[in-house]
Scaffold this motif. Structure first.
Motif, PDB file in Angstrom:
ATOM      1  N   ALA A   3      59.002  69.481  57.389  1.00 17.96           N
ATOM      2  CA  ALA A   3      58.765  70.461  56.310  1.00 17.96           C
ATOM      3  C   ALA A   3      59.112  69.948  54.917  1.00 17.96           C
ATOM      4  O   ALA A   3      58.349  70.194  53.970  1.00 17.96           O
ATOM      5  CB  ALA A   3      59.500  71.763  56.613  1.00 17.96           C
ATOM      6  N   LYS A  54      53.750  71.636  48.794  1.00 18.31           N
ATOM      7  CA  LYS A  54      54.127  73.045  48.585  1.00 18.31           C
ATOM      8  C   LYS A  54      53.249  73.671  47.505  1.00 18.31           C
ATOM      9  O   LYS A  54      52.790  72.998  46.579  1.00 18.31           O
ATOM     10  CB  LYS A  54      55.595  73.155  48.156  1.00 18.31           C
ATOM     11  CG  LYS A  54      56.599  72.427  49.044  1.00 18.31           C
ATOM     12  CD  LYS A  54      56.710  73.029  50.410  1.00 18.31           C
ATOM     13  CE  LYS A  54      57.916  72.492  51.193  1.00 18.31           C
ATOM     14  NZ  LYS A  54      57.914  71.030  51.374  1.00 18.31           N
ATOM     15  N   SER A  55      53.054  74.977  47.628  1.00 18.06           N
ATOM     16  CA  SER A  55      52.369  75.746  46.599  1.00 18.06           C
ATOM     17  C   SER A  55      53.367  76.116  45.514  1.00 18.06           C
ATOM     18  O   SER A  55      54.579  75.860  45.638  1.00 18.06           O
ATOM     19  CB  SER A  55      51.758  77.005  47.207  1.00 18.06           C
ATOM     20  OG  SER A  55      50.857  76.678  48.242  1.00 18.06           O
ATOM     21  N   ASP A 113      54.554  78.884  44.848  1.00 18.62           N
ATOM     22  CA  ASP A 113      55.556  79.848  45.336  1.00 18.62           C
ATOM     23  C   ASP A 113      56.571  79.203  46.279  1.00 18.62           C
ATOM     24  O   ASP A 113      57.432  79.885  46.834  1.00 18.62           O
ATOM     25  CB  ASP A 113      54.881  81.026  46.034  1.00 18.62           C
ATOM     26  CG  ASP A 113      54.014  80.600  47.226  1.00 18.62           C
ATOM     27  OD1 ASP A 113      54.002  79.393  47.569  1.00 18.62           O
ATOM     28  OD2 ASP A 113      53.337  81.469  47.806  1.00 18.62           O
ATOM     29  N   GLY A 114      56.465  77.890  46.475  1.00 14.68           N
ATOM     30  CA  GLY A 114      57.418  77.180  47.310  1.00 14.68           C
ATOM     31  C   GLY A 114      57.045  77.135  48.783  1.00 14.68           C
ATOM     32  O   GLY A 114      57.722  76.474  49.572  1.00 14.68           O
ATOM     33  N   LYS A 115      55.950  77.819  49.157  1.00  8.22           N
ATOM     34  CA  LYS A 115      55.536  77.822  50.555  1.00  8.22           C
ATOM     35  C   LYS A 115      54.706  76.577  50.862  1.00  8.22           C
ATOM     36  O   LYS A 115      54.037  76.022  49.989  1.00  8.22           O
ATOM     37  CB  LYS A 115      54.721  79.077  50.865  1.00  8.22           C
ATOM     38  CG  LYS A 115      55.526  80.370  50.777  1.00  8.22           C
ATOM     39  CD  LYS A 115      54.653  81.576  51.083  1.00  8.22           C
ATOM     40  CE  LYS A 115      55.461  82.871  50.988  1.00  8.22           C
ATOM     41  NZ  LYS A 115      54.615  84.065  51.216  1.00  8.22           N
ATOM     42  N   VAL A 116      54.749  76.147  52.105  1.00  4.23           N
ATOM     43  CA  VAL A 116      53.972  74.989  52.549  1.00  4.23           C
ATOM     44  C   VAL A 116      52.486  75.287  52.408  1.00  4.23           C
ATOM     45  O   VAL A 116      52.009  76.365  52.773  1.00  4.23           O
ATOM     46  CB  VAL A 116      54.319  74.644  54.014  1.00  4.23           C
ATOM     47  CG1 VAL A 116      53.347  73.611  54.571  1.00  4.23           C
ATOM     48  CG2 VAL A 116      55.749  74.137  54.117  1.00  4.23           C
ATOM     49  N   GLN A 117      51.753  74.331  51.870  1.00  6.24           N
ATOM     50  CA  GLN A 117      50.307  74.486  51.735  1.00  6.24           C
ATOM     51  C   GLN A 117      49.631  74.356  53.096  1.00  6.24           C
ATOM     52  O   GLN A 117      50.037  73.547  53.928  1.00  6.24           O
ATOM     53  CB  GLN A 117      49.747  73.437  50.768  1.00  6.24           C
ATOM     54  CG  GLN A 117      50.152  73.644  49.317  1.00  6.24           C
ATOM     55  CD  GLN A 117      49.547  72.593  48.406  1.00  6.24           C
ATOM     56  OE1 GLN A 117      48.751  71.752  48.837  1.00  6.24           O
ATOM     57  NE2 GLN A 117      49.922  72.619  47.137  1.00  6.24           N
ATOM     58  N   HIS A 118      48.586  75.154  53.271  1.00 11.49           N
ATOM     59  CA  HIS A 118      47.802  75.098  54.507  1.00 11.49           C
ATOM     60  C   HIS A 118      46.388  74.652  54.189  1.00 11.49           C
ATOM     61  O   HIS A 118      45.895  74.906  53.093  1.00 11.49           O
ATOM     62  CB  HIS A 118      47.803  76.472  55.177  1.00 11.49           C
ATOM     63  CG  HIS A 118      49.021  76.727  55.998  1.00 11.49           C
ATOM     64  ND1 HIS A 118      48.985  76.915  57.358  1.00 11.49           N
ATOM     65  CD2 HIS A 118      50.325  76.809  55.656  1.00 11.49           C
ATOM     66  CE1 HIS A 118      50.216  77.119  57.818  1.00 11.49           C
ATOM     67  NE2 HIS A 118      51.047  77.056  56.790  1.00 11.49           N
ATOM     68  N   ASP A 123      56.965  84.459  55.455  1.00  7.99           N
ATOM     69  CA  ASP A 123      55.732  83.708  55.224  1.00  7.99           C
ATOM     70  C   ASP A 123      54.588  84.322  56.030  1.00  7.99           C
ATOM     71  O   ASP A 123      54.108  83.753  57.012  1.00  7.99           O
ATOM     72  CB  ASP A 123      55.918  82.238  55.589  1.00  7.99           C
ATOM     73  CG  ASP A 123      54.726  81.374  55.152  1.00  7.99           C
ATOM     74  OD1 ASP A 123      53.830  81.906  54.487  1.00  7.99           O
ATOM     75  OD2 ASP A 123      54.726  80.168  55.490  1.00  7.99           O
TER      76      ASP A 123
END
Length: 459
Positions: A143, A148-149, A151-156, A336
């Motif tokens: 991870a 990351k985007s 917003d700090g979330k992992v990009q998909h 998430d």
């Protein structure tokens, strides 16, 4: 009254009672009531259908609970099965009249590499609906380096390249399952060789850089928690169960691997369909009505569907866990949850129509990984697809519903059975169902024309 006279009297009474039983339509406390329409051309009105405890068995549960089977003159028992092999054996052996089936099961049989039976798929139950989950340990290792985007979330979508160099073990549900091909497709797209099959080898581990084995869907979370596997490819609710138990993280959905991925089918034997054409048509009408109900008005019925699927006789998981993927969203981890309106598609996008091209795609993956051990000409792919996928049966049922105004006429595709060239794959490769060998040759990882698998590897 002597003994002989008493015996005769008792026989007369018994005969009178038997006649009364016949006159009362044969009802008894032990036998199911025959459907009202059972005399209307339906050859077998009382049926037993099998399923695995997954949310994509929903069309069968809804057809039962909303009365669609009964409307079509059928009395149906839905019976959960221990695993996909048991389910397949039940259909082949006649203990089950039909079943919620992996798309690859009847296709493999038609290709001569699966069950020794003629199986058909007159209806596709759904599109998409699977995901790949990895353990918390593996997630913690990959991870930090994932993009990351804002917003700090992992990009998909998450690339399998993040797993390169790791000695990992994955579970999937069956060798001929979409879950197996999705997992292998994702790994190969990330530059990881998932292994090849040898004749008689159901493990497919030759030249493998990861290990892939079979695990029944409901056992996935416990197997992951025990550390026996590091991740798995499975349908819902078993990815969401890992989130709920805080033992794993879904990293990618099958929609992100292959948009519009063909998933489960309604499978039965060709012999049953030939002997019971009106019964099959009634079954298909009921299931199509259930599919429409599931996708109606942007999913307005999904909350009710969640409650039904949570019942112990169906999926039997917590409603909260089922809802986490069934109501237009998908939860990848605490905090998430993302929009996923097409994670489960049952009726829209012509989801019920059994496209030949969907069967051809599955066959190309069987050849790519060595389950089909030698080259086949393009025509073989077309003929094999037509032997198992039966749009003629689907259309006969769907057109009757459309003529009565039950489903919209534009919900039935005008097609030769092949979708236009498809995109939406994680590796960017496009698929044309009318060019199977060209498609197989387009992959960097996978068998090429003229190649075979030996114990030493690919040659």
């Amino acid at each position: 009254m002597n003994g002989r006279t008493g015996f005769k009297s008792r026989n007369m009474i018994a005969a009178l009672l038997a006649g009364m039983a016949v006159a009362s339509c044969g009802k008894s406390a032990d036998a199911p009531e025959k459907p009202a329409a059972s005399a209307n051309g339906i050859e077998k009105p009382v049926l037993k259908l099998g399923f695995i405890k997954l949310t994509d068995m929903a069309p069968l549960a809804i057809a039962q609970e909303k009365g669609f089977f009964r409307e079509e003159g059928l009395t149906v028992t839905l019976e959960p099965q221990a695993n996909w092999k048991v389910l397949l054996d039940g259909v082949v052996g006649g203990q089950l009249d039909g079943a919620h089936m992996l798309a690859g099961q009847p296709i493999a049989a038609a290709a001569g590499i699966g069950a020794k039976a003629k199986l058909i798929a007159p209806l596709s139950l759904d599109l998409n609906g699977n995901a790949i989950t990895i353990s918390n340990k593996v997630w913690s290792e990959i991870a930090p380096a994932l993009p990351k985007s804002a917003d700090g979330k992992v990009q998909h979508p998450v690339s399998a390249a993040a797993l390169k160099g790791k000695n990992l073990k994955f579970g999937m549900v069956f060798p001929f399952s979409p879950h197996n091909y999705e997992l292998r497709y994702w790994l190969a797209a990330g530059g990881i060789v998932p292994g090849y099959y040898l004749p008689g080898d159901t493990a497919g581990t030759t030249a493998a850089q990861v290990q892939i084995s079979v695990t029944p869907p409901p056992q996935m979370p416990s197997t992951l928690e025990a550390g026996t596997i590091d991740g798995y490819s499975v349908g819902e609710p078993w990815n969401q169960a890992a989130v709920k138990k805080k033992i794993g993280v879904p990293v990618i959905t099958d929609e992100e691997i292959f948009k519009g991925n063909p998933e489960k089918v309604f499978g039965l034997t060709e012999e049953f369909a030939a002997k019971n054409p009106n019964t099959v048509k009634a079954l298909l009408r009921a299931i199509i009505k259930a599919q429409q109900w599931l996708d109606a008005e942007g999913g307005k019925n999904r909350p009710e569907a969640v409650k039904i699927l949570a019942m112990s006789q169906y999926v039997g998981a917590d409603a909260e866990v089922i809802a986490a993927s069934m109501t237009g969203k998908f939860t990848f981890g605490p905090g998430d949850t993302r929009e996923a309106p097409d994670f489960n598609v049952f009726f829209n996008q012509f989801a019920g129509y059994p496209f030949y091209s969907d069967a051809v795609w599955t066959l190309t993956q069987m050849r790519r990984w060595g389950q089909i051990p030698t080259d086949k000409p393009d025509q073989w792919y077309f003929d094999t697809a037509k032997a198992v996928y039966r749009p003629d049966l689907y259309l006969a049922a769907a057109r009757e519903l459309a003529d009565k105004g039950v489903i919209p006429k534009d919900a039935i595709p005008e097609t030769d059975g092949y979708k236009p060239e498809q995109s939406g794959f994680i590796d960017g490769i496009k698929f044309n169902g009318k060019q199977p060998n060209a498609y197989i040759s387009s992959f960097t990882i996978g068998l090429k024309q003229g190649q075979t698998v030996t114990p030493a590897g690919v040659k």
